[in-house]
Design a protein around this motif. Structure first.
Motif: not given
Length: 623
Positions: A51-60, A538-543
């Motif tokens: 959930l945090y990864l999804m949230a990060y991908g939405k608001i960064y 894409e950012l979630e996968k890289r992280l």
């Protein structure tokens, strides 16, 4: 606090145990929201790192992600370790919300300023996780007449609802709640949430968020009421709170002021039509036409039919509009009842200065910066029927159009914009086109959209004068040099165009004009719930790859963020470091690096002296 049945609770717990990713969690919660089943043990869902990864991908990408709150923490240096730290603090109920940093921004059409609260990055991330959970649950339950801060809805869907369904409106009641977001009662808000969420730990976490306070000039202030404007979770909480108002109007006021299936026929109108028919049978067509023409100046239905009433309602955030086909006295009673409900039930106050009763046929109401009125034109017919009468007319406010034109004028005539003279021709034309397109597309529902041709004329002259000032040429020379015929939907339009060739790539093209001023009444209304994409960003996968994109290290990996790609081009830099060339070539505002590389980037010590780009030595990072 009420509890659900044991069987229902066991069923939900088994669902939770089977959850593996954020999309499954949100899908199950949305289904429970549709069935209006309560949520239990929500707090443990906050342990899910997905959930945090999804949230990060939405608001960064948000503009405020690199803005500091009351602490120096921003989205820069985001890492999986930070997610683990938040989850660990939540697991033992040690997480503490930090006070927000308060700033003030100017309000439109007002000399007052709006308070804006800026949370720290960890608080933003956790708020987005909570927002994802609550939005999935409450979105299927919100009223169809609520349009603010909801996925698939907005200003255009609210205006479309009014345009298509409010035929025959006689009176408008424009409503506004005084200092709505600053006045939300915490106890009532938590009670509204507790009706659906049966989890004491989760509600306690939200209570602590509401009472976290704020810093202004580094002085702490407690928050005794309201939801902080600028917080990610605040819009959703305000919708949960104001859903009580939606329910009251829909279930109490609308049924009370709605009756009858159809208006009774106007007897005088029917008498004239019968007389015209009789004259045609007597072969007196000229007299019949005159009688029928006289009938067209009368309404076909009785507008004062006491057995027919309609009441309509629409809300966007704290602004709401009611349309009534009854007499003015009923609208005054409705205003009084809504004011009483807000004051006694929701502890809010109706703003008398911004709440108006407007006659729909002779005056114009204002909602979402559109002017609204009811049309009446006996001469406008379609298939021998007066299709215009009673329809809602949306128009562009004159003061808004004039103010927009003044932005490109000086001393009463179009003028060049000195601030843009140093930009390239491409960026100047693109800037003007973007500003014009944004204004026109917002007012695409207006019946008088053609009036924006005045704005186009002013902006067109201002654009050519700006280009002439930059290029040291005359306006006529600029027009001749950049003149172009733009084909839009198969029709030619005169405009300006500049092409910037690029080696090995498609050329960049900027155009001015080619935007038809034709009304588009089909605003996109998304009745279906938003589709949660089953893949990662894409950012979630890289992280998650946990690899430094500069040196290949797997230790203490985090993300370097910049505000814009233009920040990579610093004047006076003799040689671009490799991290700059990597981000510029990929056109990314993020770079996954190890902590050593990240510190070197911020210290300006990351030089490009290693031949092997996949294994840069730490000697190049540290002097």
């Amino acid at each position: 606090m009420a509890k659900g049945g044991r069987g229902d609770s066991d069923s939900q717990n088994s669902e939770v145990r089977e959850m593996r990713d954020a999309h499954t969690v949100l899908a199950i919660i949305r289904e429970r929201g549709k069935q209006r089943k309560p949520l239990e043990r929500v707090y443990r869902l906050l342990y899910n790192p997905d959930l945090y990864l999804m949230a990060y991908g939405k608001i960064y990408r948000n503009q405020g992600s690199l803005t500091k709150g009351s602490t120096p923490e921003t989205v820069d240096a985001m890492s999986l370790r930070k997610i683990e730290a938040i989850i660990e603090a939540l697991r033992y109920e040690r997480y503490r919300w930090t006070p927000t940093r308060r700033a003030y921004i100017e309000k439109k059409h007002s000399t007052k300023k709006r308070p804006l609260s800026m949370p720290s990055w960890s608080d933003k991330l956790l708020q987005e996780v909570i927002r994802l959970l609550l939005d999935a649950y409450f979105e299927p339950q919100f009223s169809d007449h609520s349009h603010g801060f909801r996925p698939g809805r907005g200003c255009h869907t609210a205006l479309q609802e009014i345009d298509q369904g409010w035929t025959g409106t006689t009176w408008f009641l424009e409503g506004d709640i005084a200092a709505c977001f600053d006045s939300l009662d915490h106890r009532l808000l938590l009670e509204a949430l507790a009706e659906h969420i049966h989890d004491g730990r989760f509600l306690r976490l939200l209570k602590e968020l509401l009472e976290a306070g704020y810093l202004e000039a580094w002085t702490y202030h407690a928050t005794l009421s309201g939801a902080p404007q600028g917080g990610i979770l605040s819009p959703l909480l305000s919708n949960v709170y104001l859903d009580k108002l939606d329910t009251y109007i829909e279930q109490t006021l609308i049924p009370a002021y709605t009756k009858g299936d159809r208006r009774e026929e106007n007897r005088d109108y029917r008498t004239l039509l019968n007389r015209a028919a009789q004259l045609r049978r007597e072969r007196r067509p000229q007299e019949a036409a005159e009688v029928r023409k006289a009938a067209q100046h009368l309404p076909s239905k009785n507008p004062d039919d006491p057995n027919f009433r309609r009441l309509h309602y629409c809300r966007y955030a704290d602004d709401w509009l009611i349309g009534s086909s009854g007499p003015k006295k009923e609208v005054e009673d409705i205003k009084h009842q809504i004011g009483h409900f807000l004051r006694e039930t929701l502890k809010l106050e109706l703003s008398e200065a911004k709440t108006f009763i407007t006659h729909a046929r002779t005056e114009q109401a204002r909602f979402l910066n559109y002017h609204l009125s009811t049309m009446h034109n006996d001469t406008c017919q379609l298939k021998k029927r007066r299709r215009v009468n009673g329809q809602i007319e949306l128009s562009v406010p004159e003061d808004t159009l004039s103010k927009k034109c003044q932005h490109y004028m000086q001393h009463g005539k179009p003028w060049h914009r000195r601030i843009l003279v140093d930009d390239t021709v491409y960026s100047i034309i693109a800037q003007y086109q973007a500003e014009y397109r944004g204004f026109v597309e917002y007012y695409q529902l207006a019946n008088d959209l053609h009036r924006c041709s005045r704005l186009k004329w002013v902006m067109g002259i201002s654009l050519t004068k700006t280009l002439a000032a930059k290029l040291k040429r005359t306006v006529l020379q600029v027009r001749k040099h950049y003149a172009a015929t733009l084909i839009v939907q198969g029709k030619p339009y005169k405009g300006l165009q500049v092409t910037v060739p690029r080696e090995g790539k498609k050329p960049l093209i900027a155009q001015w004009g080619g935007i038809p001023l034709r009304r588009k009444p089909q605003a996109i209304l998304n009745d279906q719930p938003p589709v949660y994409w089953a893949g990662r960003s894409e950012l979630e996968k890289r992280l998650l790859a946990d690899t430094c994109e500069l040196c290949g290290s797997h230790e203490q990996v985090e993300v370097h963020h910049i505000r814009a790609l233009k920040d990579l081009h610093h004047q006076g830099r003799p040689e671009k470091p490799r991290w700059v060339t990597v981000m510029a070539s990929r056109k990314r505002k993020t770079l996954v690096v190890c902590q050593a590389c990240h510190k070197a980037i911020h210290a300006g010590r990351l030089v490009n002296n290693a031949k092997n780009t996949n294994s840069l030595s730490l000697e190049s990072y540290v002097r």
